[in-house]
Design an enzyme around this catalytic site. Structure first.
Site, PDB file in Angstrom:
ATOM      1  N   ASN A   8       0.875  -1.178   0.000  1.00 44.03           N
ATOM      2  CA  ASN A   8       0.000   0.000   0.000  1.00 44.03           C
ATOM      3  C   ASN A   8       0.906   1.220   0.000  1.00 44.03           C
ATOM      4  O   ASN A   8       1.517   1.542   1.020  1.00 44.03           O
ATOM      5  CB  ASN A   8      -0.894  -0.036   1.245  1.00 44.03           C
ATOM      6  CG  ASN A   8      -1.712   1.228   1.414  1.00 44.03           C
ATOM      7  OD1 ASN A   8      -1.766   2.065   0.513  1.00 44.03           O
ATOM      8  ND2 ASN A   8      -2.341   1.380   2.562  1.00 44.03           N
ATOM      9  N   LYS A  10       0.076   4.253  -0.222  1.00 44.71           N
ATOM     10  CA  LYS A  10      -0.562   5.441   0.380  1.00 44.71           C
ATOM     11  C   LYS A  10      -0.342   6.651  -0.536  1.00 44.71           C
ATOM     12  O   LYS A  10      -0.341   6.477  -1.750  1.00 44.71           O
ATOM     13  CB  LYS A  10      -0.034   5.643   1.806  1.00 44.71           C
ATOM     14  CG  LYS A  10      -0.162   4.356   2.632  1.00 44.71           C
ATOM     15  CD  LYS A  10       0.114   4.521   4.093  1.00 44.71           C
ATOM     16  CE  LYS A  10      -0.056   3.171   4.785  1.00 44.71           C
ATOM     17  NZ  LYS A  10       0.104   3.244   6.223  1.00 44.71           N
ATOM     18  N   HIS A  95      -9.362   1.227   5.126  1.00 41.97           N
ATOM     19  CA  HIS A  95      -8.075   1.408   5.811  1.00 41.97           C
ATOM     20  C   HIS A  95      -8.268   2.358   6.989  1.00 41.97           C
ATOM     21  O   HIS A  95      -9.065   3.294   6.916  1.00 41.97           O
ATOM     22  CB  HIS A  95      -7.037   1.970   4.835  1.00 41.97           C
ATOM     23  CG  HIS A  95      -5.644   1.915   5.385  1.00 41.97           C
ATOM     24  ND1 HIS A  95      -5.189   2.839   6.295  1.00 41.97           N
ATOM     25  CD2 HIS A  95      -4.642   1.030   5.206  1.00 41.97           C
ATOM     26  CE1 HIS A  95      -3.939   2.518   6.634  1.00 41.97           C
ATOM     27  NE2 HIS A  95      -3.580   1.433   5.978  1.00 41.97           N
ATOM     28  N   GLU A  97      -6.600   4.728   7.998  1.00 37.98           N
ATOM     29  CA  GLU A  97      -6.373   6.147   7.676  1.00 37.98           C
ATOM     30  C   GLU A  97      -7.611   6.760   7.027  1.00 37.98           C
ATOM     31  O   GLU A  97      -7.894   7.946   7.219  1.00 37.98           O
ATOM     32  CB  GLU A  97      -5.119   6.274   6.789  1.00 37.98           C
ATOM     33  CG  GLU A  97      -3.856   6.019   7.619  1.00 37.98           C
ATOM     34  CD  GLU A  97      -2.678   5.437   6.857  1.00 37.98           C
ATOM     35  OE1 GLU A  97      -2.673   5.455   5.623  1.00 37.98           O
ATOM     36  OE2 GLU A  97      -1.748   4.954   7.543  1.00 37.98           O
ATOM     37  N   GLU A 163      -4.939  -4.805  10.665  1.00 37.58           N
ATOM     38  CA  GLU A 163      -3.909  -3.786  10.824  1.00 37.58           C
ATOM     39  C   GLU A 163      -4.157  -3.031  12.127  1.00 37.58           C
ATOM     40  O   GLU A 163      -4.972  -2.086  12.155  1.00 37.58           O
ATOM     41  CB  GLU A 163      -3.962  -2.792   9.660  1.00 37.58           C
ATOM     42  CG  GLU A 163      -3.668  -3.409   8.317  1.00 37.58           C
ATOM     43  CD  GLU A 163      -3.108  -2.386   7.333  1.00 37.58           C
ATOM     44  OE1 GLU A 163      -2.057  -2.662   6.751  1.00 37.58           O
ATOM     45  OE2 GLU A 163      -3.700  -1.306   7.172  1.00 37.58           O
ATOM     46  N   GLY A 169       3.126   2.288  10.789  1.00 33.82           N
ATOM     47  CA  GLY A 169       4.134   3.339  10.646  1.00 33.82           C
ATOM     48  C   GLY A 169       4.891   3.660  11.930  1.00 33.82           C
ATOM     49  O   GLY A 169       5.581   4.675  12.005  1.00 33.82           O
ATOM     50  N   SER A 201       3.854  -2.143  10.235  1.00 34.21           N
ATOM     51  CA  SER A 201       5.306  -2.235  10.468  1.00 34.21           C
ATOM     52  C   SER A 201       5.909  -3.574  10.051  1.00 34.21           C
ATOM     53  O   SER A 201       6.824  -4.075  10.711  1.00 34.21           O
ATOM     54  CB  SER A 201       5.638  -1.909  11.926  1.00 34.21           C
ATOM     55  OG  SER A 201       5.308  -0.552  12.208  1.00 34.21           O
TER      56      SER A 201
HETATM   57  P1  13P Z   1       3.377   0.420   7.549  1.00 33.09           P
HETATM   58  O1  13P Z   1       3.858  -0.892   6.919  1.00 33.09           O
HETATM   59  O2  13P Z   1       4.097   1.605   7.017  1.00 33.09           O
HETATM   60  O3  13P Z   1       3.345   0.315   9.026  1.00 33.09           O
HETATM   61  O4  13P Z   1       1.852   0.611   7.055  1.00 33.09           O
HETATM   62  C1  13P Z   1       0.971  -0.430   7.167  1.00 33.09           C
HETATM   63  C2  13P Z   1      -0.267  -0.080   6.434  1.00 33.09           C
HETATM   64  O5  13P Z   1      -1.013   0.797   6.855  1.00 33.09           O
HETATM   65  C3  13P Z   1      -0.548  -0.804   5.185  1.00 33.09           C
HETATM   66  O6  13P Z   1      -1.856  -0.582   4.752  1.00 33.09           O
END
Ligand code: 13P
Length: 241
Positions: A8, A10, A95, A97, A163, A169, A201
């Site tokens: 992803n 983002k 997601h 976010e 997640e 992150g 992560s």
């Molecule tokens: P990270 O791997 O950067 O922690 O992000 C995970 C994520 O949100 C994937 O959708």
């Protein structure tokens, strides 16, 4: 089950970022091993370019979100049908976010997943608890509520991604036992054949360990999916079944 390793991206990547996907494919000697599925979800601006460029490779391309409607007066949104039309095979929905930044509810996420299925895309439906919810001992309750509200009512093919919000992150990950507990719980909700990804992560340094956990059928990778040098060892860390 064939593992799925999904990146992803983002809100990262300009058109020259295609070089990273080319570098990844070069590491595979031309095409990804067929005992695992490899997916990259770039920002919407790059979906058509990537899907056209890699249509012959064993790498699939997906979107990061879609609208519930096929078309209409929804400025700035993209429909699942539009993603499918330019060659996407998957779309991430719900997601954390998007749940946080755009106040997306379980009901909306379920409608997006249903729209994705109607368009012929495989939705990757994300769930996960916050740090406060885990500390209060409510992780399974929260994930259970999200699953009840967000999964499509049809039995079509979809993917679930666990997640934990606090692991995204941050460099933090749950213990292997905690991941195993949540994935076993999720597998009780999921129809047979639904892959359950872990995300939060995932790095080259922990991917082998995480991907070996029971009921972990792949990974949804954020930061470490942006560079071929990081993503390649994660893709290869998935055990072949
Ligand atoms: P990270 O791997 O950067 O922690 O992000 C995970 C994520 O949100 C994937 O959708």
């Amino acid at each position: 089950m064939k593992p799925l390793i999904a990146g992803n991206w983002k809100m990262n990547g300009l058109s020259n970022a295609i070089a990273e996907v080319e570098a990844l494919i070069a590491k595979f000697d031309g095409s990804a091993p067929d005992d695992r599925d490899v997916l990259i979800c770039p920002p919407t601006t790059l979906v058509a370019q990537f899907a056209a460029a890699f249509s012959d490779e064993a790498i699939q391309i997906g979107g990061q979100d879609c609208h519930v409607n096929v078309s209409g007066a929804h400025t700035g949104d993209v429909s699942a049908q539009m993603l499918a039309d330019v060659g996407a095979a998957f779309v991430i929905v719900g997601h954390s976010e998007r749940r946080a930044d755009h106040a997306e509810t379980n009901e909306l996420v379920q409608a997006k997943a249903t729209a994705a299925l109607k368009a012929g895309l495989t939705p990757i439906i994300c769930v996960g608890e916050t740090e406060a919810e885990r500390k209060a001992g409510h992780a399974l309750d929260v994930v259970g509520e999200q699953l009840k509200g967000s999964l499509p009512e049809t039995r079509d093919e979809f993917v679930i991604a666990y997640e934990p919000v606090w692991a995204i992150g941050t460099g933090l990950t749950p213990t292997n036992d905690d991941i195993a507990e949540v994935h076993a719980f999720i597998s009780g909700f999921a129809p047979d054949g639904v892959r359950i990804l872990y995300g939060g992560s995932v790095k080259p340094s922990n991917a082998v360990e995480i991907l070996a956990i029971k009921n972990v059928d792949g990974a949804l990778v954020g930061g470490a999916s942006l560079k071929a040098d990081d993503f390649y060892p994660i893709v290869m860390a998935a055990p072949s079944n």
